[in-house]
Design a protein around this motif. Structure first.
Motif, PDB file in Angstrom:
ATOM      1  N   GLN A   1       3.558   7.533   6.391  1.00 30.25           N
ATOM      2  CA  GLN A   1       3.210   6.613   7.467  1.00 30.25           C
ATOM      3  C   GLN A   1       3.944   6.980   8.761  1.00 30.25           C
ATOM      4  O   GLN A   1       3.378   6.935   9.837  1.00 30.25           O
ATOM      5  CB  GLN A   1       3.553   5.179   7.052  1.00 30.25           C
TER       6      GLN A   1
ATOM      7  N   LYS B   1       0.845  -1.202   0.000  1.00 32.41           N
ATOM      8  CA  LYS B   1       0.000   0.000   0.000  1.00 32.41           C
ATOM      9  C   LYS B   1       0.875   1.245   0.000  1.00 32.41           C
ATOM     10  O   LYS B   1       0.670   2.161  -0.791  1.00 32.41           O
ATOM     11  CB  LYS B   1      -0.921  -0.012   1.228  1.00 32.41           C
ATOM     12  N   SER B   2       1.871   1.245   0.891  1.00 32.66           N
ATOM     13  CA  SER B   2       2.745   2.419   0.949  1.00 32.66           C
ATOM     14  C   SER B   2       3.536   2.559  -0.343  1.00 32.66           C
ATOM     15  O   SER B   2       3.758   3.671  -0.832  1.00 32.66           O
ATOM     16  CB  SER B   2       3.704   2.308   2.131  1.00 32.66           C
ATOM     17  N   VAL B   3       3.947   1.431  -0.907  1.00 33.72           N
ATOM     18  CA  VAL B   3       4.705   1.488  -2.157  1.00 33.72           C
ATOM     19  C   VAL B   3       3.829   2.047  -3.274  1.00 33.72           C
ATOM     20  O   VAL B   3       4.281   2.857  -4.095  1.00 33.72           O
ATOM     21  CB  VAL B   3       5.245   0.088  -2.530  1.00 33.72           C
TER      22      VAL B   3
HETATM   23  N1  LIG Z   1      12.773   0.432  -0.307  1.00 33.13           N
HETATM   24  C1  LIG Z   1      12.436  -0.866  -0.335  1.00 33.13           C
HETATM   25  N2  LIG Z   1      13.355  -1.793  -0.674  1.00 33.13           N
HETATM   26  C2  LIG Z   1      13.021  -3.098  -0.708  1.00 33.13           C
HETATM   27  N3  LIG Z   1      11.805  -3.572  -0.437  1.00 33.13           N
HETATM   28  C3  LIG Z   1      10.841  -2.707  -0.110  1.00 33.13           C
HETATM   29  C4  LIG Z   1      11.111  -1.303  -0.027  1.00 33.13           C
HETATM   30  N4  LIG Z   1       9.975  -0.677   0.328  1.00 33.13           N
HETATM   31  C5  LIG Z   1       9.051  -1.642   0.480  1.00 33.13           C
HETATM   32  N5  LIG Z   1       9.549  -2.864   0.221  1.00 33.13           N
HETATM   33  C6  LIG Z   1       8.812  -4.123   0.248  1.00 33.13           C
HETATM   34  O1  LIG Z   1       7.601  -3.923  -0.413  1.00 33.13           O
HETATM   35  C7  LIG Z   1       6.565  -4.620   0.225  1.00 33.13           C
HETATM   36  C8  LIG Z   1       5.398  -3.692   0.458  1.00 33.13           C
HETATM   37  O2  LIG Z   1       5.764  -2.697   1.386  1.00 33.13           O
HETATM   38  P1  LIG Z   1       4.761  -1.563   1.851  1.00 33.13           P
HETATM   39  O3  LIG Z   1       5.536  -0.644   2.737  1.00 33.13           O
HETATM   40  O4  LIG Z   1       4.102  -0.964   0.674  1.00 33.13           O
HETATM   41  O5  LIG Z   1       3.692  -2.337   2.708  1.00 33.13           O
HETATM   42  P2  LIG Z   1       2.311  -1.815   3.257  1.00 33.13           P
HETATM   43  O6  LIG Z   1       1.249  -2.443   2.455  1.00 33.13           O
HETATM   44  O7  LIG Z   1       2.322  -0.339   3.320  1.00 33.13           O
HETATM   45  O8  LIG Z   1       2.290  -2.440   4.711  1.00 33.13           O
HETATM   46  P3  LIG Z   1       1.825  -1.792   6.104  1.00 33.13           P
HETATM   47  O9  LIG Z   1       0.362  -1.955   6.200  1.00 33.13           O
HETATM   48  O10 LIG Z   1       2.508  -2.627   7.104  1.00 33.13           O
HETATM   49  O11 LIG Z   1       2.279  -0.375   6.113  1.00 33.13           O
HETATM   50  C9  LIG Z   1       7.155  -5.225   1.477  1.00 33.13           C
HETATM   51  O12 LIG Z   1       7.359  -6.584   1.229  1.00 33.13           O
HETATM   52  C10 LIG Z   1       8.458  -4.525   1.658  1.00 33.13           C
HETATM   53  O13 LIG Z   1       9.399  -5.407   2.183  1.00 33.13           O
END
Ligand SMILES: Nc1ncnc2c1ncn2[C@@H]1O[C@H](COP(=O)(O)OP(=O)(O)OP(=O)(O)O)[C@@H](O)[C@H]1O
Ligand SMILES: [Mg+2]
Lengths: 370, 258
Positions: free
Chosen positions: B90, B45-47
């Motif tokens: 976040q 989601k954050s990505v």
């Molecule tokens: N800079 C980065 N380098 C390598 N892997 C990354 C990086 N940023 C995110 N990831 C990977 O991308 C995936 C998604 O990360 P993300 O931060 O988007 O999760 P999220 O859905 O926001 O989770 P949460 O609800 O815990 O915040 C994870 O598996 C994370 O390990």
């Protein structure tokens, strides 16, 4: 775009506001509201074509909170969404107490500052000695228990602070060695005593410059790195995390660094002495026509104690540089700016301490006739 | 309501080394809507948020903001477009060397070209809107509580009255009353300013109260993006557990009760 500009129109019994009351027109609005006095009669907001929080704030400041509240009750032409926005804003504004600024006389301010600085300095020395004690205590505690030696961390630190520093130390001392030799050639040449240039280079590097230059480089290169590493961990609450996991940050982070410098600085001093002498030899050979054999012969006659006098200072300098670097890291508070400030401070302090200690040592050795 | 597309994500692929986060992800965001984005931890989601605002260059696919690809624009135009976005990260991402008030005033001074005094006054209002106590403006981020960081970051995201607001878990760490106030604030702003909101959240109450649509991120793509009711009825194991688990049902009942 004329119509878009915010405008205030006075009619007989009421005042009509129109145009875009938005952030983009902040300056215009400000000028307008300074010119116009808040009206007595009714206020019509319904003709405003765009309104955002910035414009709404200016409106509220102009009319006054209570007045705007009354206007909102009476007003019928205003869109309900805008009314909600203004009401939310009013609620927020009412909560806010005006920030009060206390003025203090400059004399008092100066005295306060002086007092604060003095107290800070005193506390700083107090902290430093406390930290030195803490490091020594945990170091001895660990030395007795090999199971708690962190060999990997130590080796890693030696690699970073020692091995990686060899090229820069060697290059710099080589250059300084050559400079000292040129200096000797110029000054001693006037007396026809060029040959003593070799002694000048040898004595200065063995006793002083080798260890001093290596320590200063280490202070610039490694003390700053220690502060930045530990400081950003502190800013990120990592040190607190370590503590809550029952781990001791001093044992984990500081001891390997201190030990690493205690090992690497003597070695770097050796490198510094060698390349300083090499620099001198090159100048002697090229511009003084002293052949290498003769150079080495003179060197061989220099008593060993001069080298030892230089070398004995290395562990002390190493300890000072490492402890200051680490302690400044622990003194970081919160912000990235603080990391920068303490990094600078650790470099300045450790170079200052190294030179001060060197001067004291020079005095001591001279009086002792060593 | 005629739908005007503000953000269009098509065929987005994001990978970190061998770890593929998104494969062929499509998503649209319409003007004036509040879109809730949900998904398990680490589903990207954050990505997704970061790639929409142009902080991550996608391996494949395209993101269009107001019909334009941010990454292909010249610097000046890109900056202008970015000023129409407000982002709450976040972790807050407040500038640690500025006070909270200066954090909010910074974009006002830099972009809206306000005088420092005006900017700080306006910043104080935004802080109050975000629900911070008056004295908080003078504090540095290091001395804020977790919830206060969220509020200050919201105030900064709102500083320029952006067209599109990106929120990454805005209500995580807020007390429930604060979270409810937050939902109301979001609705008020959306209604008055026509704000478009992309909100990553795990807060079921927020999802039911504030969101017009919900997008579920799963299996490296958007599984479904629809009204809360339709999403809650969607036939998928994870979604059913999410919305019809004990917490999900309680939140739904609470909204129905109102
Ligand atoms: N800079 C980065 N380098 C390598 N892997 C990354 C990086 N940023 C995110 N990831 C990977 O991308 C995936 C998604 O990360 P993300 O931060 O988007 O999760 P999220 O859905 O926001 O989770 P949460 O609800 O815990 O915040 C994870 O598996 C994370 O390990
Ligand atoms: Mg996330």
């Amino acid at each position: 775009m004329e119509a878009a500009e915010p405008n205030i129109r006075r009619e007989k019994t009421r005042t009509v506001l129109s145009g875009q009351w938005t952030l983009a027109h902040h300056r215009l609005l400000k000028q307008l509201l300074v010119r116009e006095t808040p009206p007595e009669g009714g206020v019509v907001l319904g003709e405003i074509s765009a309104l955002d929080t910035a414009g709404a704030t200016q409106l509220a400041n102009w009319l006054g909170i209570e007045r705007l509240e009354r206007v909102l009750v009476e007003e019928e032409g205003l869109q309900p969404e805008r009314k909600a926005l203004l009401q939310t804003l009013l609620k927020a504004l009412k909560r806010e107490a005006p920030p009060k600024v206390e003025s203090v006389s400059p004399v008092i301010e100066f005295l306060t500052l002086l007092g604060q600085q003095t107290e800070q300095l005193a506390r700083h020395f107090w902290q430093l000695s406390g930290f030195v004690g803490l490091v020594l205590q945990s170091m001895f505690a660990i030395l007795l228990r090999p199971s708690r030696w962190r060999v990997t961390a130590l080796v890693n630190q030696i690699h970073q602070t020692g091995l990686n520093a060899v090229p820069i130390v060697a290059l710099l001392t080589f250059l300084v060695g050559a400079v000292v030799a040129f200096l000797g050639a110029t000054v001693l040449g006037e007396f026809g005593a060029e040959i003593y240039t070799v002694n000048l280079v040898a004595y200065s590097f063995l006793r002083e410059f080798g260890v001093l230059l290596a320590a200063i480089l280490l202070a610039g290169r490694t003390a700053s790195a220690f502060t930045a590493q530990i400081g950003s961990m502190k800013a990120n609450e990592e040190l607190d995390a370590l503590r809550t996991l029952g781990l001791n940050p001093v044992e984990l982070l500081v001891i390997p660094r201190v030990l690493a410098l205690l090992i690497t600085l003597p070695l770097l001093t050796f490198v510094a002495v060698m390349s300083g002498l090499t620099g001198g030899a090159l100048v002697a050979l090229v511009s003084l026509d002293i052949p290498l054999g003769q150079y080495l012969g003179i060197l061989a006659d220099v008593p060993l104690k001069h080298y030892l006098v230089g070398l004995v200072k290395a562990p002390i300098f190493a300890f000072v540089v490492a402890v200051i670097g680490c302690m400044e890291g622990f003194r970081v508070s919160g912000s990235a700016e603080s990391v920068g400030r303490h990094t600078t401070s650790s470099v300045v302090q450790s170079i200052f301490m190294v030179i001060l200690l060197d001067a004291i040592a020079a005095l001591f050795f001279m009086e002792m006739g060593w | 309501m005629s739908k005007e597309t503000v953000i269009e994500v098509s065929g987005l692929c994001n990978r970190f080394g061998r770890n593929s986060v998104h494969e062929n992800l499509d998503l649209e965001l319409y003007r004036g809507e509040i879109l809730g984005v949900v998904g398990g931890s680490g589903t990207g989601k954050s990505v997704l948020l970061r790639s929409i605002v142009g902080l991550i260059r996608p391996k494949e696919g395209e993101v269009r903001l107001f019909g334009r690809n941010l990454l292909a624009l010249p610097v000046a135009e890109r900056s202008k477009l970015e000023q129409r976005l407000g982002v709450l990260f976040q972790g807050g991402a407040l500038f640690s060397s500025l006070t909270v008030r200066e954090n909010v005033a910074l974009p006002l001074i830099e972009h809206a070209k306000l005088a420092r005094r005006d900017a700080e006054e306006l910043a104080e209002v935004k802080l109050a809107l975000a629900g911070l106590a008056p004295h908080a403006g003078d504090l540095y981020p290091a001395s804020l509580s977790g919830g206060m960081v969220k509020r200050a970051a919201l105030a900064r995201a709102l500083a320029l009255d952006p067209d599109v607001l990106f929120l990454d878990e805005p209500t995580a760490g807020l007390d429930p009353i604060g979270a409810a106030d937050f939902d109301q604030l979001l609705l008020t702003l959306r209604n008055a300013l026509g704000l478009t909101v992309f909100m990553v959240t795990h807060d079921l109450d927020s999802l039911w109260t504030a969101c017009d649509r919900i997008a579920v991120l799963s299996q490296k793509r958007v599984l479904v993006a629809d009204t809360p009711e339709n999403v809650a009825d969607y036939d998928d194991n994870w979604i059913q557990n999410y919305f019809n688990g004990p917490r999900g049902r309680a939140a739904y009942r609470a909204v129905q009760g109102n």
